[in-house]
Structures are given as C-alpha cells and as structure tokens.
Design an enzyme around this catalytic site. Structure first.
Site, PDB file in Angstrom:
ATOM      1  CG  ASP A  75      -6.752   1.732  -7.701  1.00  0.00           C
ATOM      2  OD1 ASP A  75      -5.961   0.961  -7.078  1.00  0.00           O
ATOM      3  OD2 ASP A  75      -7.066   2.769  -7.321  1.00  0.00           O
TER       4      ASP A  75
ATOM      5  N   GLY B  96     -13.294   2.368  -1.100  1.00  0.00           N
ATOM      6  CA  GLY B  96     -11.939   1.929  -1.512  1.00  0.00           C
ATOM      7  C   GLY B  96     -11.670   0.687  -2.392  1.00  0.00           C
ATOM      8  CG  LEU B  97     -13.915  -2.264  -2.255  1.00  0.00           C
ATOM      9  CD1 LEU B  97     -15.312  -2.991  -2.009  1.00  0.00           C
ATOM     10  CD2 LEU B  97     -12.723  -2.959  -1.747  1.00  0.00           C
ATOM     11  CB  SER B  98     -10.687   0.525  -7.549  1.00  0.00           C
ATOM     12  OG  SER B  98      -9.271   0.818  -7.059  1.00  0.00           O
TER      13      SER B  98
ATOM     14  CB  SER C 263     -12.827   5.983  -9.767  1.00  0.00           C
ATOM     15  OG  SER C 263     -12.002   5.643  -9.021  1.00  0.00           O
TER      16      SER C 263
ATOM     17  CB  THR D  26       4.266   0.422  -2.717  1.00  0.00           C
ATOM     18  OG1 THR D  26       3.249  -0.304  -2.889  1.00  0.00           O
ATOM     19  CG2 THR D  26       4.829  -0.093  -1.309  1.00  0.00           C
ATOM     20  CG  ASP D  27       0.195   2.700  -6.468  1.00  0.00           C
ATOM     21  OD1 ASP D  27       0.653   3.252  -5.978  1.00  0.00           O
ATOM     22  OD2 ASP D  27      -0.823   2.584  -7.320  1.00  0.00           O
TER      23      ASP D  27
ATOM     24  CD  GLU E  38      -3.154  -0.521   0.106  1.00  0.00           C
ATOM     25  OE1 GLU E  38      -3.027  -0.022  -1.108  1.00  0.00           O
ATOM     26  OE2 GLU E  38      -3.856  -1.309   0.348  1.00  0.00           O
TER      27      GLU E  38
HETATM   28  C1  GLA Z   1      -5.363   4.479  -4.091  1.00  0.00           C
HETATM   29  C2  GLA Z   1      -4.620   4.636  -5.303  1.00  0.00           C
HETATM   30  C3  GLA Z   1      -3.718   3.449  -5.990  1.00  0.00           C
HETATM   31  C4  GLA Z   1      -2.753   3.331  -4.763  1.00  0.00           C
HETATM   32  C5  GLA Z   1      -3.469   3.138  -3.482  1.00  0.00           C
HETATM   33  C6  GLA Z   1      -2.660   3.122  -2.191  1.00  0.00           C
HETATM   34  O1  GLA Z   1      -6.093   3.086  -4.329  1.00  0.00           O
HETATM   35  O2  GLA Z   1      -5.582   4.652  -6.442  1.00  0.00           O
HETATM   36  O3  GLA Z   1      -3.100   3.762  -6.940  1.00  0.00           O
HETATM   37  O4  GLA Z   1      -1.832   4.312  -4.507  1.00  0.00           O
HETATM   38  O5  GLA Z   1      -4.384   4.157  -3.150  1.00  0.00           O
HETATM   39  O6  GLA Z   1      -1.778   2.194  -2.259  1.00  0.00           O
END
Ligand code: GLA
Length: 359
Positions: free
Chosen positions: A151, A103-105, A107, A18-19, A16
């Site tokens: 994501d 928080g499950l993307s 978008s 780290t990307d 988390e």
């Molecule tokens: C969000 C961002 C991701 C990543 C996480 C944290 O989900 O969209 O790119 O940076 O936070 O790990």
C-alpha cells in the site's frame, strides 16, 4: 505559509496476500484522494473534516485515544527518527474523497501523505521509496497493523495510467503501462474490514509457518512441492501456502496478458485469484462472494475479485463497457439479501502523492 498535498488511495489488480510473503503485487493509485493542508504553527494540531475531530499533540511515543490521530502522530514520530534536525510544528487539516476503511488504503494514503508533505516542506532529502518505508514502519510499529509494503509503495510511487509490479522480496519495482486497459469500477461492499483484527495476522502466521516447515521462501516453492508437504503442513497451512505460490504465478501471467492486451486472460486470472482467496486463503465473506459471483456473470465483465486484506472492503471490476445499470440491479438484490447499501464508482489510475496548488 500554507501547503496543500494530495495523496491517492490504491487498488490492486492481482497479487493478494503475497507482499508479506516476499512475493509479487500489481497495485495502482486511483483518483480518490486524501487532501492534506499544512500550515506553520507553534504546536502540532490536526483536524479531520471527514470524522469531524481535532487533536493537539506532541511528537513522542505516547499513543492517542483516537485511532486516526495515531496515524498522523505515528507518521511524524517515525519520520523524526530519520531526520537530523527537529521538525517544525504544523496544523494539519485532512479531508478526503477516498472512502475510509473500504480496503483502498486510506491509512497508507494518510501516512505516506504526511511524511511526503513534511519531507517536501522541510526539504528533507528522502526519496519516494524511503517515504513509503517510513510510513510502513509507522503503521506496523505505532499503529500496530502488521501490513506488508504494497500500500505504501503504491501510494508513494504510482504513476498515472500505470500499474506497478512490486517484488516485495527486495523492494524492486517496475511500471507496467495500462494504456488501452479496460474500464475499472470499484464496488464497495460497505462491509467494514478491520485489518488490526485477528484474521490478517492469523494468515500471516500460517504463511510464516508454511515457509518455516518447508524451509524455503515462497518464491522458490512449486505447487507440486506444496502438494507433497500437505500432510506435515496440515490442511489450513497447506491451503494458505498453495494460494501464495499460485498467486505469485498469476501476477506474472497477468503482466504477460497486459502486454499482449489480452483482457479476457486478465479477467480470467482475476477470477481465479478470487476463487483462491475464497477457498484457499479464506479471507472473503458471504457479502463479497455474492457480489463477485453476480458481477462475474455479466456479459461485459472480464473479471471481478475482492481486493486488499479481505473480510469485507471493496471489489475491483474489469469490464468492456459501463456496468452502472447492472450494478444498480445487483445493488438492489444485495440490499434485499443482506440489508446493506453498497456503493460503486469508476476509477482512473492516478499518480502518487504530490504537492498541489489550489485554484
Ligand atoms: C492489506 C495490507 C497489504 C497486503 C494486503 C493483502 O491491504 O495492507 O500489505 O498484505 O492487505 O494483499
């Protein structure tokens, strides 16, 4: 003609924040989806049944008032930059089983879904990495959320029953089988996270500063090196850097533990990740910590932690057996303590965005 597509949400087992620091992440798609129905039309129009809103729009750089509409329009606008012929207009209907803003993307699921769908309908020659990259560019530049690549890659590239190890430094990825992996349950704290708001960008800037002061990519740093620079980094920047360096190592250790089917070890790393996100990266909240602490004391739980950007959102729970009864009790205590109703549901690891036929 009508075309229907299904685009998943994602979880992240570990890795988390780290990307965007050129590190490792280990996400997977889940069986909660955004459904997109495309119908040929003489103008662009979109309807979301979840929000009960509709919009007619043209493809240009002008922002719409509604945020959700900018996800749709931004995805198509950025796609046009990579396509030689004009894109035909569509009526796009959106509905979902994926919770929005948890928080499950949701978008990335929507934007990747739109770009992938149009690329298939229009027979554009775009591979799944490209689709993810365009969605990422659109979210950064059109929507204005400075997120990393995790994501979009997860939503686009996922395979059933696998995690994806992504090296965000060069975009290289490999699949890690989740055969025999314990149960995964998602707990939605119902504390809405808002990536566009300050916290995420502040963390990004602090990390960039650490890398600049030390004069290295995070991947080349050791914990000892970060420790030795504590004074010049300053306490906050030092803490962020330490998290990133250790979290990268935890991702690699988790891969080994999965290969060894050592679920105790996986759980332990997941717990350590949470501690670090709470104490070093400081992106957790009281509500999330309350839930994670309680869940981590359950006998049948290997480990639980917050997932995603933080400041609310969801928790991933890895367990030996069903945790429903315990979560029911925790949910009642959570409601008493914070006055908030949490939600929970088991998830399975699913495949990336694809075309479906309605039966
Ligand atoms: C969000 C961002 C991701 C990543 C996480 C944290 O989900 O969209 O790119 O940076 O936070 O790990």
């Amino acid at each position: 003609m009508t075309y229907v597509f299904r685009s998943p949400g994602r979880i992240n087992l570990i890795g988390e924040h780290t990307d965007y620091n050129g590190g490792y992440v280990l996400p997977a798609a889940i069986d909660k989806y955004t459904y997109l129905t495309f119908e040929e039309s003489d103008h662009f129009e979109s309807h979301t049944s979840d929000l009960g809103k509709s919009i007619k729009f043209s493809i240009d750089a002008r922002k719409e008032k509604d945020t959700w509409a900018n996800y749709v329009k931004g995805a198509i606008f950025h796609l046009t930059k990579y396509v030689k012929k004009p894109i035909r207009p569509f009526k796009i209907d959106i509905s979902s089983t994926l919770p929005i803003g948890a928080g499950l993307s949701s978008s990335a699921s929507l934007m990747v879904g739109i770009i992938y769908a149009i690329s298939k309908i229009e027979k554009l020659d775009l591979d799944r990495e490209r689709v993810a990259q365009i969605a990422h560019e659109a979210e950064n530049e059109f929507v204005g959320v400075n997120c990393g690549i995790m994501d979009q890659y997860a939503v686009s590239l996922a395979k059933k029953d696998t995690f994806i190890l992504i090296d965000a430094l060069d975009g290289h990825y490999e699949y890690v089988s989740a055969m025999g992996f314990p149960r995964i349950t998602i707990v939605d704290s119902a504390v809405k996270h808002e990536l566009a708001s300050g916290g995420y960008n502040t963390r990004r800037n602090e990390c960039a500063r650490a890398s600049e002061i030390i004069g290295m990519q995070f991947r080349e740093m050791t914990v000892d090196l970060v420790e030795s620079k504590r004074k010049i980094l300053g306490e906050n920047v030092y803490k962020r850097a330490k998290h990133v360096v250790e979290e990268n190592q935890r991702v690699l250790d988790t891969i080994s533990a999965i290969k060894d089917k050592n679920w105790e070890k996986v759980g332990d790393l997941v717990k350590k990740s949470h501690e670090s996100l709470k104490n070093l990266f400081e992106v957790s909240t009281d509500e999330i910590d309350f839930l994670v602490d309680r869940i981590n004391t359950l006998e049948n739980v290997y480990g639980a932690r917050m997932i995603g950007g933080g400041f609310g959102g969801s928790i991933i729970v890895i367990s030996k057996s069903d945790v429903g009864t315990h979560l029911k009790e925790i949910s009642a205590d959570y409601k008493r303590q914070f006055g908030i109703e949490m939600k929970y549901y088991p998830v399975k690891l699913s495949s990336g965005v694809r075309k479906i036929t309605l039966s």
